[in-house]
Scaffold this active site. Structure first.
Site, short mmCIF file in Angstrom:
data_model
loop_
_atom_site.label_atom_id
_atom_site.label_comp_id
_atom_site.label_asym_id
_atom_site.label_seq_id
_atom_site.Cartn_x
_atom_site.Cartn_y
_atom_site.Cartn_z
N CYS A 26 -21.51 73.91 -26.28
CA CYS A 26 -22.40 74.82 -26.74
C CYS A 26 -23.07 75.51 -25.69
CB CYS A 26 -23.29 74.25 -27.88
SG CYS A 26 -24.37 75.57 -28.52
N CYS A 43 -26.63 76.60 -26.47
CA CYS A 43 -27.69 75.42 -27.02
C CYS A 43 -27.78 74.72 -25.29
CB CYS A 43 -27.06 74.18 -27.48
SG CYS A 43 -26.16 74.61 -28.85
N ASP A 44 -27.06 74.92 -24.42
CA ASP A 44 -27.42 73.90 -23.34
C ASP A 44 -27.28 74.86 -21.89
OD1 ASP A 44 -27.62 71.78 -24.69
OD2 ASP A 44 -25.54 71.48 -24.73
#
Ligand code: NAP
Length: 311
Positions: free
Chosen positions: A134, A137-138
Site C-alpha cells: 500500500c 499507507c506506507d
C-alpha cells in the site's frame, strides 16, 4: 431464528456499497457485513482518475466515505464481523460469523480480492518493516530513500508514480521487458526522471533483522542473481508489491460454482445457487475496476429484489 433480512451483502467495497445503496433504495431490509474496514482494495489507492465524473484529487478513502454514507442514507445496515461459514441452499440463507449468525432471503457476495504476495523468503517477516502492499499507507516512511516497486501492471506503475513524491529514486522491477500498464500510464512513468526500471527481474529473497536491509533479485532470462543492499546512511529501503490480486472466496469453495478461485455468475450476477449473487472483483470477469464493481453491485441488488418479489 433471528431477523431474516431481505438481502445480506458480504463486503463493503465499491461492489458491496453500491449493492447496499440500490437495495436500501428499493426498500429492501438490507445488511452489509464487513470484516475489517469499508473500502476493500480501493482504500489503498492514492488517486482515482478514471471513475466517471470523479472529482479532481479523488482518493480511494474519499470515494469510499461517500459511498458508505450513501448506502447508510438509503437505509442499509452494517455490522463488522468475519463470516466463517455459510449455508446457501434453501429459501433462508444462513451466514455464520465470529460474533453472530445472520439470516437472509438473498445473499450478495462482494468479498473482493487481496494483494498477491511475492511468496519469496523473508517477505512475511518484513511486512510493515520495509515490505508493503500500500503506497498510500506506507510511502511517507521512505522519504528520500530508495524505493522498489514490483510489478508491471496499472497498479504498479501508478503507485510507482505516486511514490516518486517520497523516494529519492523509484525502481520498477518487472518480470518481462515490457509493461502491462495502460499506455497513458506508461508514458508518465517513462517521462519521470525519478523512475528507473529493472527489466526481466523478480525478487527472490528479502533479508533483514527486524527491518529490510537487502534483497536478492534474479534475472528471469539469464538466471543471474544480484543482491541489493540498503545504502548505509538509510539503513533500509522500501519494497512495494503490486503483482495482481487473489480473490477472497475460500469460504465459498464447494458451495457455489467457481473457476480459478473466482465465483462464476451470469450477466445478472446470479451464481448457480438461487438467491445467491456475486459482484465485484470476487467474480470471474474481464475488467476489475471501481466502475465495474459498482455496476455489478447495482445489478446484483436489482436482481435480488426481483428474486424476492418472485418468491
Ligand atoms: P495486473 O494488471 O494483473 O498486473 C499484474 C502485474 O504483476 C503484471 O505486470 C504481471 O506481470 C506482474 N505479476 C503477476 N504475478 C507475478 C509474479 N508472481 N511475479 C512477478 N510479477 C508478477 O494487476 P494490477 O496492476 O494490480 O491491476 C489489477 C486490475 O486493476 C487491472 O484490471 C487493472 O487494469 C486495474 N487497475 C486499474 C487502474 C487504473 O486504471 N487507473 C489502476 C490500478 C489497477 P506480466 O505483465 O508479465 O503478467
Amino acid at each position: 431464528m433471528d431477523r431474516i433480512y431481505d438481502v445480506i451483502i458480504i463486503g463493503a467495497g465499491p461492489a458491496g456499497l453500491a449493492a447496499g445503496s440500490y437495495a436500501g433504495r428499493a426498500r429492501l431490509d438490507t445488511l452489509i457485513i464487513e470484516k475489517e474496514k469499508d473500502g476493500g482494495q480501493i482504500v489503498i489507492t492514492a488517486e482515482i482518475e478514471n471513475y466517471p465524473g470523479g472529482i479532481e484529487g479523488e482518493t480511494g478513502p474519499s470515494l469510499i466515505e461517500r459511498m458508505s454514507k450513501q448506502a447508510s442514507g438509503f437505509g442499509a445496515g452494517k455490522v463488522y464481523d468475519t463470516i466463517v461459514d455459510v449455508e446457501l441452499e434453501g429459501e433462508v440463507k444462513k451466514l455464520i460469523g465470529k460474533k453472530g449468525e445472520y439470516y437472509a432471503k438473498t445473499v450478495i457476495i462482494a468479498s473482493g480480492a487481496f494483494p498477491r504476495p511475492i511468496g519469496c523468503s523473508g517477505e512475511k517477516e518484513l511486512v510493515g518493516k520495509g515490505v508493503s502492499y500500500c503506497a498510500t499507507c506506507d510511502g511517507a516512511f521512505f522519504e528520500d530513500m530508495n524505493i522498489f516497486v514490483m510489478g508491471g501492471g496499472d497498479a504498479a506503475v501508478e503507485e510507482a508514480l505516486y511514490l516518486t513524491k517520497f523516494g529519492r529514486k523509484v525502481t520498477i522491477i518487472h518480470r518481462r521487458n515490457e509493461l502491462r500498464a495502460a499506455k497513458s500510464i506508461q508514458e508518465k512513468a517513462f517521462a519521470n526522471p525519478k523512475i528507473e526500471f529493472m527489466w526481466d527481474s523478480v525478487i527472490v529473497d528479502l533479508k533483514g533483522d527486524g527491518i529490510l536491509e537487502s534483497m536478492v533479485v534474479q534475472n528471469t532470462k539469464t538466471g543471474e542473481i544480484t543482491e541489493i543492499q540498503a545504502p548505509e546512511e538509510d539503513g533500509t529501503f522500501g519494497v512495494f508489491v503490486f503483482i495482481g490480486f487473489v480473490p477472497q472466496a475460500d469460504l465459498f469453495v464447494g458451495k457455489v460454482d467457481m473457476e480459478n478461485g473466482y465465483i462464476l455468475t451470469d450477466d445478472d450476477m446470479k451464481t448457480n445457487i438461487p438467491g445467491v449473487f456475486a459482484a465485484g472483483d470476487v467474480r470471474k470477469k474481464s475488467l476489475r475496476q471501481v466502475v465495474t464493481a459498482a455496476a455489478d453491485g447495482a445489478i446484483a441488488a436489482v436482481q435480488a429484489n426481483r428474486f424476492i418479489e418472485g418468491i
